[in-house]
Design a protein around this motif. Structure first.
Motif, short mmCIF file in Angstrom:
data_model
loop_
_atom_site.label_atom_id
_atom_site.label_comp_id
_atom_site.label_asym_id
_atom_site.label_seq_id
_atom_site.Cartn_x
_atom_site.Cartn_y
_atom_site.Cartn_z
N UNK A 1 11.47 5.90 -71.62
CA UNK A 1 11.30 4.29 -71.68
C UNK A 1 10.99 3.28 -70.99
N UNK A 2 9.70 2.48 -70.70
CA UNK A 2 9.59 1.71 -70.03
C UNK A 2 9.10 0.15 -70.31
N UNK A 3 9.42 -0.68 -69.75
CA UNK A 3 9.16 -1.59 -70.05
C UNK A 3 10.37 -2.43 -70.34
N UNK A 4 10.68 -3.63 -70.40
CA UNK A 4 11.95 -5.03 -70.81
C UNK A 4 12.57 -4.60 -72.31
N UNK B 1 4.99 2.15 -78.81
CA UNK B 1 4.78 0.82 -78.99
C UNK B 1 6.62 -0.09 -78.87
N UNK B 2 7.19 -0.87 -77.88
CA UNK B 2 8.22 -1.29 -78.57
C UNK B 2 7.68 -2.62 -79.91
N UNK B 3 8.43 -3.31 -80.80
CA UNK B 3 8.21 -4.38 -81.25
C UNK B 3 7.52 -5.34 -80.23
N UNK B 4 7.99 -6.25 -79.06
CA UNK B 4 7.75 -7.17 -78.89
C UNK B 4 6.77 -6.95 -77.81
N UNK B 5 6.02 -5.65 -78.18
CA UNK B 5 4.94 -5.06 -76.70
C UNK B 5 5.31 -5.45 -75.07
N UNK B 6 6.71 -5.24 -74.94
CA UNK B 6 6.63 -4.99 -73.92
C UNK B 6 7.47 -4.29 -73.53
N UNK B 7 7.67 -2.71 -74.01
CA UNK B 7 8.26 -1.89 -74.17
C UNK B 7 7.25 -0.79 -75.11
N UNK B 8 7.37 0.61 -74.06
CA UNK B 8 6.98 1.95 -75.04
C UNK B 8 7.94 2.94 -74.67
N UNK B 9 7.94 3.94 -75.92
CA UNK B 9 9.01 5.00 -75.78
C UNK B 9 7.85 6.06 -75.10
N UNK B 10 8.07 7.40 -74.45
CA UNK B 10 7.66 8.40 -74.58
C UNK B 10 8.16 9.69 -75.05
N UNK B 11 8.04 10.74 -75.50
CA UNK B 11 9.34 11.33 -76.18
C UNK B 11 8.59 13.30 -76.29
N UNK B 12 9.29 13.82 -75.55
CA UNK B 12 8.99 15.30 -75.26
C UNK B 12 10.13 16.31 -75.62
N UNK B 13 9.14 16.70 -77.05
CA UNK B 13 10.08 17.40 -78.29
C UNK B 13 10.98 18.24 -77.06
N UNK B 14 10.15 19.27 -76.47
CA UNK B 14 10.66 20.71 -76.12
C UNK B 14 11.79 20.27 -75.18
N UNK C 1 -4.57 3.09 -67.41
CA UNK C 1 -3.55 3.43 -66.02
C UNK C 1 -2.79 5.77 -66.59
N UNK C 2 -2.84 6.16 -65.80
CA UNK C 2 -2.29 7.41 -66.07
C UNK C 2 -0.54 7.41 -66.56
N UNK C 3 0.12 7.25 -67.12
CA UNK C 3 1.70 7.07 -67.29
C UNK C 3 2.40 8.28 -66.90
N UNK C 4 3.33 7.39 -65.88
CA UNK C 4 3.64 8.77 -64.71
C UNK C 4 5.32 9.07 -65.35
N UNK C 5 5.65 10.00 -66.04
CA UNK C 5 5.71 10.96 -67.23
C UNK C 5 5.56 12.26 -66.18
N UNK D 1 1.13 -6.00 -68.71
CA UNK D 1 2.05 -4.69 -67.97
C UNK D 1 3.01 -5.93 -67.19
N UNK D 2 3.47 -7.22 -67.42
CA UNK D 2 3.84 -7.81 -67.76
C UNK D 2 5.42 -7.73 -66.83
N UNK D 3 5.65 -6.31 -67.54
CA UNK D 3 7.05 -5.67 -67.63
C UNK D 3 7.29 -3.72 -67.40
N UNK D 4 6.14 -3.79 -67.01
CA UNK D 4 6.14 -2.82 -66.96
C UNK D 4 6.12 -1.23 -67.43
N UNK D 5 6.01 -1.94 -68.99
CA UNK D 5 5.26 -1.21 -70.18
C UNK D 5 4.53 -0.20 -70.23
#
Length: 113
Positions: free
Chosen positions: A110-113, A91-104, A78-82, A62-66
């Motif tokens: 987006x979190x991380x670097x 998950x981002x290609x560099x493993x320093x980011x993530x994306x959470x999609x809420x379709x409805x 840990x619980x994701x705070x969305x 979680x170096x960049x808050x990802x």
């Protein structure tokens, strides 16, 4: 089941950083892992699990808050705070980011670097 490198807890298991070289049943430290899983994503050093109720947990580096938990502390779960119900995770290609999609709600977090 999980297998592989676990240096940062990215397999959501406490192994002291040891490699898991044979598939093991996952028992997450946060939430009820027996709840239906609807999506997962794994990066090089972090992993994400989305549940049927729209909640998510994140594990690993979680170096960049990802991990999306408002910290930079590594975690084995840990619980994701969305605030919205999450449908998909990536998950981002560099493993320093993530994306959470809420379709409805047509929202992308987006979190991380």
């Amino acid at each position: 089941y999980v297998t592989g490198q676990n240096e940062f807890g990215q397999l959501c298991q406490e192994t002291g950083g040891d490699l898991i070289d044979f598939p093991e049943v996952i028992e997450a430290s946060t939430g009820d892992i027996s709840e239906s899983i609807v999506d997962i994503a794994a990066g090089r050093e972090s992993s994400y699990i989305v549940f049927e109720d729209g909640s998510a947990i994140a594990c690993g580096r979680n170096q960049f808050g990802q991990l999306g938990d408002d910290s930079t502390d590594d975690s084995i779960g840990t619980q994701v705070l969305v605030t919205e119900e999450i449908d998909l995770v990536g998950a981002g290609p560099s493993s320093s980011s993530a994306f959470f999609v809420c379709i409805c709600d047509r929202i992308l977090f987006a979190v991380g670097d």
